[in-house]
Design an enzyme around this catalytic site. Structure first.
Site, mmCIF file in Angstrom:
data_model
loop_
_atom_site.group_PDB
_atom_site.id
_atom_site.type_symbol
_atom_site.label_atom_id
_atom_site.label_comp_id
_atom_site.label_asym_id
_atom_site.label_seq_id
_atom_site.Cartn_x
_atom_site.Cartn_y
_atom_site.Cartn_z
ATOM 1 N N PRO A 25 -5.272 -17.313 15.363
ATOM 2 C CA PRO A 25 -4.680 -16.142 15.879
ATOM 3 C C PRO A 25 -5.139 -16.055 17.352
ATOM 4 O O PRO A 25 -5.905 -16.423 17.671
ATOM 5 C CB PRO A 25 -5.470 -15.081 14.874
ATOM 6 C CG PRO A 25 -6.679 -15.932 14.436
ATOM 7 C CD PRO A 25 -6.347 -17.464 14.359
ATOM 8 N N CYS B 263 -4.426 -13.279 20.304
ATOM 9 C CA CYS B 263 -3.808 -12.201 20.998
ATOM 10 C C CYS B 263 -2.876 -12.345 22.153
ATOM 11 O O CYS B 263 -3.118 -13.155 22.983
ATOM 12 C CB CYS B 263 -4.888 -11.119 21.697
ATOM 13 S SG CYS B 263 -5.947 -10.521 20.476
ATOM 14 N N ALA C 150 -4.648 -11.142 16.007
ATOM 15 C CA ALA C 150 -5.581 -9.660 15.799
ATOM 16 C C ALA C 150 -4.617 -8.383 15.621
ATOM 17 O O ALA C 150 -3.945 -8.408 16.891
ATOM 18 C CB ALA C 150 -6.768 -9.528 16.502
ATOM 19 N N GLN D 206 -3.707 -11.657 11.023
ATOM 20 C CA GLN D 206 -4.881 -11.212 11.087
ATOM 21 C C GLN D 206 -5.211 -9.803 11.260
ATOM 22 O O GLN D 206 -4.637 -9.193 12.237
ATOM 23 C CB GLN D 206 -5.631 -12.055 12.232
ATOM 24 C CG GLN D 206 -7.095 -11.867 12.134
ATOM 25 C CD GLN D 206 -7.845 -12.596 13.347
ATOM 26 O OE1 GLN D 206 -7.496 -12.222 14.522
ATOM 27 N NE2 GLN D 206 -8.923 -13.124 13.318
ATOM 28 N N TYR E 233 -16.053 -8.096 16.553
ATOM 29 C CA TYR E 233 -14.956 -6.623 15.976
ATOM 30 C C TYR E 233 -15.816 -6.033 15.110
ATOM 31 O O TYR E 233 -16.839 -6.273 14.598
ATOM 32 C CB TYR E 233 -13.816 -7.329 16.154
ATOM 33 C CG TYR E 233 -13.187 -7.691 17.336
ATOM 34 C CD1 TYR E 233 -13.152 -7.006 18.414
ATOM 35 C CD2 TYR E 233 -12.801 -9.075 17.429
ATOM 36 C CE1 TYR E 233 -12.721 -7.492 19.781
ATOM 37 C CE2 TYR E 233 -12.333 -9.705 18.642
ATOM 38 C CZ TYR E 233 -12.310 -8.746 19.737
ATOM 39 O OH TYR E 233 -11.746 -9.296 21.006
ATOM 40 N N ARG F 24 -11.817 -14.529 8.874
ATOM 41 C CA ARG F 24 -12.559 -15.018 9.958
ATOM 42 C C ARG F 24 -13.961 -14.610 9.945
ATOM 43 O O ARG F 24 -14.260 -13.449 10.060
ATOM 44 C CB ARG F 24 -11.975 -14.909 11.299
ATOM 45 C CG ARG F 24 -11.629 -16.265 11.979
ATOM 46 C CD ARG F 24 -10.928 -16.054 13.133
ATOM 47 N NE ARG F 24 -10.758 -17.399 13.338
ATOM 48 C CZ ARG F 24 -10.382 -18.034 14.657
ATOM 49 N NH1 ARG F 24 -10.162 -17.037 15.824
ATOM 50 N NH2 ARG F 24 -10.231 -19.154 14.858
ATOM 51 N N ARG G 26 -5.931 -23.104 21.781
ATOM 52 C CA ARG G 26 -5.075 -23.405 22.841
ATOM 53 C C ARG G 26 -4.428 -24.784 23.077
ATOM 54 O O ARG G 26 -3.468 -24.957 23.821
ATOM 55 C CB ARG G 26 -6.470 -23.517 24.124
ATOM 56 C CG ARG G 26 -6.829 -22.289 24.396
ATOM 57 C CD ARG G 26 -8.340 -22.109 24.872
ATOM 58 N NE ARG G 26 -9.231 -22.648 24.046
ATOM 59 C CZ ARG G 26 -10.511 -22.732 24.183
ATOM 60 N NH1 ARG G 26 -11.036 -22.443 25.521
ATOM 61 N NH2 ARG G 26 -11.340 -23.120 23.491
HETATM 62 C C1 LIG Z 1 -5.307 -16.415 24.161
HETATM 63 C C2 LIG Z 1 -6.147 -16.353 23.116
HETATM 64 C C3 LIG Z 1 -6.016 -15.265 22.107
HETATM 65 C C4 LIG Z 1 -7.019 -15.178 21.167
HETATM 66 N N1 LIG Z 1 -6.900 -14.083 20.225
HETATM 67 C C5 LIG Z 1 -7.521 -14.112 19.116
HETATM 68 C C6 LIG Z 1 -7.445 -13.469 18.096
HETATM 69 O O1 LIG Z 1 -6.363 -12.530 17.833
HETATM 70 N N2 LIG Z 1 -7.975 -13.456 17.115
HETATM 71 C C7 LIG Z 1 -9.180 -14.403 16.916
HETATM 72 O O2 LIG Z 1 -9.745 -14.332 15.665
HETATM 73 N N3 LIG Z 1 -9.228 -15.004 17.849
HETATM 74 C C8 LIG Z 1 -8.521 -15.377 18.957
HETATM 75 N N4 LIG Z 1 -8.784 -16.236 19.800
HETATM 76 C C9 LIG Z 1 -9.609 -17.221 19.671
HETATM 77 C C10 LIG Z 1 -9.150 -18.487 18.984
HETATM 78 O O3 LIG Z 1 -8.318 -18.285 17.616
HETATM 79 C C11 LIG Z 1 -9.880 -19.558 18.703
HETATM 80 O O4 LIG Z 1 -10.968 -19.260 17.529
HETATM 81 C C12 LIG Z 1 -10.624 -20.362 20.190
HETATM 82 O O5 LIG Z 1 -9.612 -20.058 21.144
HETATM 83 C C13 LIG Z 1 -11.197 -21.563 19.969
HETATM 84 O O6 LIG Z 1 -10.110 -22.513 19.422
HETATM 85 P P1 LIG Z 1 -9.687 -23.506 20.524
HETATM 86 O O7 LIG Z 1 -10.490 -24.525 21.180
HETATM 87 O O8 LIG Z 1 -8.579 -24.419 19.506
HETATM 88 O O9 LIG Z 1 -8.637 -22.720 21.647
HETATM 89 C C14 LIG Z 1 -7.940 -16.250 20.874
HETATM 90 C C15 LIG Z 1 -8.145 -17.348 21.786
HETATM 91 C C16 LIG Z 1 -7.023 -17.341 22.640
HETATM 92 C C17 LIG Z 1 -7.231 -18.719 23.558
#
Ligand SMILES: Cc1cc2nc3c(=O)[nH]c(=O)nc-3n(C[C@H](O)[C@H](O)[C@H](O)COP(=O)(O)O)c2cc1C
Length: 371
Positions: free
Chosen positions: A25, A27, A59, A104, A186, A234, A328
């Site tokens: 997820p 945002c 989220a 989520q 959260y 989560r 990412r």
């Molecule tokens: C732009 C962005 C928005 C995110 N929004 C959420 C979210 O809405 N809910 C959540 O649980 N984690 C959120 N995260 C965390 C990611 O889901 C993920 O756990 C975190 O970026 C690590 O993974 P990655 O290394 O593959 O980016 C967000 C991360 C990024 C980069």
């Protein structure tokens, strides 16, 4: 039976996903009073083609004050639901039918009422329409954050109902999965952690008491979901501070969630204690997922700095997790899954319109995808 790998299907409670890659997820901070916008159309249409087995939407606030920012997605009104129907229906029409879609459901608690990251990310100031936040205890998240209201029994009921109502809306929208956000500091995490929960009633103190409200929410949400849908959460595997949640507590929580009808946990970390020092490196949260998996029978997902196909595959083949989520890497390259399949030698169905760009039909793919 062959050992599971990144491209083998996975049963998650009542659903089966075609491979082990999930879109984490993310945002987008691009909604209007919780309503999805054209940005969401492009974002989800792009991800719809990714071939990730499960796509989890960002989220989504179950009540207005549960949004992180004014621009966060919500599912607390008919208008929110209608806007999401437009986006989801369009994305589903271009995705392969076996793609599973999740949402989520979240409440930001004391971390609500903030600016968008690119506008500073700090708490909203006078003149920016800040709002009174809610939490387990009246403890601000960090300096400059306002003090939240500790939820009383009417408040707990209100939030639980908001989760239930959002679950009804999510089911009506046709989602396959609801993921409860119980991590990243959260609201549900605020109840779970002894750092943010100083209550002296049945919702604070022992782990059993700290889990009580998140589990009540899980029960209320599951009760509203048809049997065809999977519920997941989560959770935090480690808080990166002394006396915080660790993998033993996380596994206890995961088992309790399973008893409430949850079919998976995605194990992440941190976010509840400002200033905690998080040692970020590739796979940095995988050991937390592996520890939870070792102590439970629930489907376990790893996330965090997973960006390479061989790395992702190894997490599955070594049995450290059942599924991986990428955030990412999939924004950076929405064709990540296609290329991972090429590298691993797995077959996935490309959209025929785009097939001529694949390595099979275009030798330029070698130049375009070094390494
Ligand atoms: C732009 C962005 C928005 C995110 N929004 C959420 C979210 O809405 N809910 C959540 O649980 N984690 C959120 N995260 C965390 C990611 O889901 C993920 O756990 C975190 O970026 C690590 O993974 P990655 O290394 O593959 O980016 C967000 C991360 C990024 C980069």
């Amino acid at each position: 039976m062959t050992a599971p790998h990144l491209f083998s299907p996975l049963a998650i409670g009542p659903i089966t996903v075609p491979n082990r890659v999930a879109v984490a997820p993310m945002c987008q901070y691009s909604a209007n009073d919780g309503c999805a916008s054209d940005w969401h159309i492009q974002h989800l249409m792009t991800l719809a083609l990714s071939r990730a087995g499960l796509i989890v939407l960002e989220a989504t606030g179950v009540e207005r004050i549960g949004r992180i920012t004014h621009e966060c997605l919500g599912l607390y009104s008919d208008a929110n639901e209608a806007s999401l129907a437009r986006v989801l229906d369009a994305a589903r029409r271009v995705a392969t039918p076996d793609t599973a879609w999740g949402i989520q459901l979240a409440h930001a608690g004391r971390k609500a009422s903030t600016q968008r990251p690119w506008e500073g990310g700090g708490p909203l100031q006078v003149g920016e329409d800040p709002w009174l936040t809610a939490s387990a205890s009246a403890l601000p998240f960090a300096d400059k954050y306002s003090t939240p209201e500790a939820l009383d029994s009417a408040g707990l009921e209100r939030v639980k109902n908001a989760f239930s109502k959002a679950a009804v809306r999510a089911a009506r929208l046709g989602f396959d999965v609801i993921e409860l956000h119980a991590a990243h500091g959260y609201l549900l995490h605020q109840f779970l952690s002894p750092h943010s929960n100083k209550r002296t009633d049945a919702y604070g103190g022992s782990l059993e008491n700290r889990m009580r409200f998140p589990l009540e929410v899980a029960r209320a949400v599951r009760a509203m979901m048809p049997a065809r849908m999977a519920l997941g959460a989560r959770i935090t595997g480690f808080e990166w501070v002394e006396g915080g949640i660790d993998t033993t507590e996380a596994a206890t929580f995961a088992n309790a969630l399973q008893a409430e009808g949850c079919s998976y946990v995605c194990v992440t970390s941190g976010g509840n204690v400002a200033g905690a020092r998080i040692a970020v490196s590739p796979n940095y949260q995988v050991p937390f997922a592996a520890a939870v998996k070792a102590q439970t029978t629930i489907v376990t997902r790893a996330v965090g700095m997973i960006a390479d196909a061989a790395q992702a595959n190894e997490i599955i083949t070594s049995g450290q997790a059942d599924q991986v989520a990428l955030a990412r890497a999939l924004i950076d390259n929405p064709r990540w899954v296609w290329h991972a399949a090429e590298k691993i030698g797995a077959k996935i169905a490309y959209p025929p319109q785009y097939e001529r760009a694949t390595a099979k039909l275009w030798r330029g793919a070698v130049l375009a995808r070094p390494g």
